[in-house]
Scaffold this active site. Structure first.
Site, PDB file in Angstrom:
ATOM      1  N   HIS A   9      32.497  36.370   4.054  1.00  0.00           N
ATOM      2  CA  HIS A   9      31.231  35.988   4.682  1.00  0.00           C
ATOM      3  C   HIS A   9      30.488  35.024   3.775  1.00  0.00           C
ATOM      4  CE1 HIS A   9      32.221  40.118   5.919  1.00  0.00           C
ATOM      5  NE2 HIS A   9      31.888  39.692   7.116  1.00  0.00           N
ATOM      6  N   HIS A  61      36.259  36.423  12.308  1.00  0.00           N
ATOM      7  CA  HIS A  61      37.367  36.615  11.375  1.00  0.00           C
ATOM      8  C   HIS A  61      38.741  36.627  12.046  1.00  0.00           C
ATOM      9  CE1 HIS A  61      34.352  37.647   8.416  1.00  0.00           C
ATOM     10  NE2 HIS A  61      33.930  38.664   9.143  1.00  0.00           N
TER      11      HIS A  61
END
Lengths: 215, 334
Positions: free
Chosen positions: B220, B58
């Site tokens: 995700h 991320h």
């Protein structure tokens, strides 16, 4: 076989558990793949392999059986931070701390250990018996152990009863509907499959009872 | 899958080695695996320690915001997996100056579990620990069930505001209060156009048609609210802004900060087109944008897509947001 009392006997029990997990890893993975992401076999094997390595270290000098549980728990939580790895790891840590002052574990001490592990997993995992988790093996196991001791059975007999109940608890998860974790997303579709976490729970009591019988 | 990497199993290790080689003057690893990272000068005397953590994949989240004016330490997990509570505990011990530690992280099952465990152990060791969890993603659960929502790019505001407050010498209770205010006043919503690929498996995180977009998809690849044919930017922007502005009860005369975040493979050009439409939509309702942020703040590997976050401002928040900071991935001068 006798139920572990000393630190070195608890080490032996955990190494026995590591071998059981190794032998069952594929089955655990297959059960988990039906409902979860299938990594349970991998993470449990990873965790218990690390525990075995740590406990087999000839330099290891642990006097108190509780410290063995703490060491195993922190190892599991470090190398396998999946949900089950973390919950189980910290269950062991808290149980080990509860019996920290004991040099030998009797039936009452083991009763405290199982209750602590069950409570820790239930609280941290926000789950209860019937949710199709490891608790569905651990709770009946712990309860059967306590009732057998209350009836006056020997610790060895009680441990065997605990294993039989935990194993039955695992079988019973086939009828349950998942509410926790990834399997929770599948809701009613989860009925019919047995739970991988509960299989793991049954293995723990198998190692505890030193049951030779195939499971 | 096409990726610049070596052995897929060393994806995280190689990335972290690179991070430390590039930013070793600012960051220090506490363990050989570089999973516990802290500001070099941690702990800062008298300062509340701010700790975050989460899975890799991320960047700039989470480790990119460790530095002056933002966070003191971070626990780094594998791609899309929680770091362990033991790593969190190691970071906690190091950043505690005696003024307490505040955990700031996104609301994901594994992270919550591990941070709760770490907090319990740290408390046993006599360290004062509090937690505030990011829940800015409007699309992840309906109003009324905010505690089930996930944390996405709005985490940047949480770090920035709490980080500035802590840097100014506030107490643990005061920093926590600002963090909770940040949570209450931040909303985000994202859209995905194409999936990311997990380095370990090469599998796409989800399947999507060439002309489709998924509104509300998580970082995700968690399922969103609806899958629709792709729209023009201005139409999509109004779809995203409406629920956020409504929840924050924003109206004419209110001031906001806007964060337009790329998910990894979306061009800055597109992000500025989206910002244009956000700015115009808000201006149309008399809502003023004071401090806009446009770029990559919370990605999902090479996913294409973006999210818009809105922070409803008030006097103290404007000052804290404008306070200088200096981290590997975000620098802000006065």
């Amino acid at each position: 076989m006798t139920v572990p009392q000393s630190a070195s006997e608890v080490v032996d029990m955990l190494i026995c558990l590591a071998h059981l997990v190794e032998d069952t890893a594929e089955e655990l993975g297959a059960l988990d793949a039906s409902l979860g992401d299938g990594d349970l076999g991998v993470t449990m094997r990873k965790g218990f392999t690390a525990i075995e390595t740590k406990l087999s270290d000839p330099e290891l000098s642990v006097v108190h059986p509780g410290d063995v549980l703490v060491l195993a728990g922190t190892t599991m939580a470090s190398v396998a931070p999946s949900t089950l790895g973390t919950l189980l790891g910290f269950g062991f840590v808290k149980a080990g701390k509860k019996v920290a002052d004991k040099e030998s574990l009797d039936g009452a001490a083991w009763s405290v250990i199982w209750r602590t592990i069950v409570d820790s997993i239930a609280t941290q995992g926000k789950a209860q018996r019937g949710d199709k988790t490891i608790l569905d093996a651990l709770v009946p196991g712990a309860e059967a152990f306590d009732s057998a001791l209350e009836r006056g059975d020997s610790v060895e007999e009680a441990a065997l009863e605990a294993y039989v109940a935990a194993r039955q608890g695992f079988e019973d998860t086939a009828r349950m509907q998942a509410r926790q974790g990834r399997a929770g997303r599948y809701y009613e579709h989860s009925v019919g499959y047995k739970d991988a976490g509960a299989r793991m729970g049954a293995l723990i009591f198998q190692a505890f009872s030193r049951s030779e019988q195939a499971s | 899958m096409k990726k610049f990497m070596n052995d897929p199993s060393s994806f995280e290790a190689d990335m972290l080695e690179g991070i430390l080689l590039a930013h070793g003057d600012e960051l220090e690893a506490l363990d050989p695996d570089r999973r516990a990272l802290v500001r070099r000068q941690a702990p800062s005397a008298g300062k509340v320690g701010l700790v975050t953590g989460g899975g890799s994949g991320h960047l700039p989240l989470f480790l990119g915001y460790v530095g002056q004016g933002m966070l003191d330490g971070v626990a780094v997990g594998d791609v899309f997996a929680s770091p362990s509570a033991m790593v969190m505990l190691e970071v906690t011990r190091r950043v505690n100056s005696g003024s307490g530690v505040l955990y700031l992280y996104g609301n994901y099952g594994g992270d919550v579990l591990n941070f709760d465990m770490a907090a319990e152990m740290a408390t046993d060791e006599g360290i004062e620990v509090e937690s505030v969890v990011g829940i800015d993603d409007v699309a992840s659960a309906p109003k009324g069930e905010e505690s089930r929502r996930r944390g996405i790019a709005g985490l940047f505001y949480l770090y920035k505001l709490a980080g500035a407050k802590a840097e100014l010498g506030a107490s643990l209770a005061e920093v926590k209060e600002v963090a909770e205010k940040a949570i209450a006043r931040t909303r985000s919503m994202g859209v995905a156009l194409s999936p990311c690929y997990l380095p370990s498996t090469g599998q796409a995180s989800f399947a999507i048609g060439p002309d489709e977009m998924e509104v509300g998809m998580g970082i995700h690849g968690e399922p969103g609210m609806e899958r629709l044919p792709i729209e023009q930017s201005h139409q999509l922007v109004s779809r995203l802004l409406e629920p956020m502005v409504q929840e924050l009860s924003l109206g004419a005369g209110d001031q906001v900060s806007v964060l337009v975040n790329g998910l990894g493979a979306t061009s800055r050009e597109e992000l500025y087109i989206v910002y244009r439409d956000v700015h115009r939509w808000l201006a149309n309702f008399g809502i003023e944008v004071l401090l806009p942020y446009i770029g990559e703040f919370a990605t999902s590997l090479e996913m294409s897509g973006m999210s818009v976050s809105i922070l409803s401002l008030e006097d103290e928040l404007v000052e804290l947001l404008a306070h200088p900071c200096d981290t590997p991935f975000w620098r802000q001068c006065r």
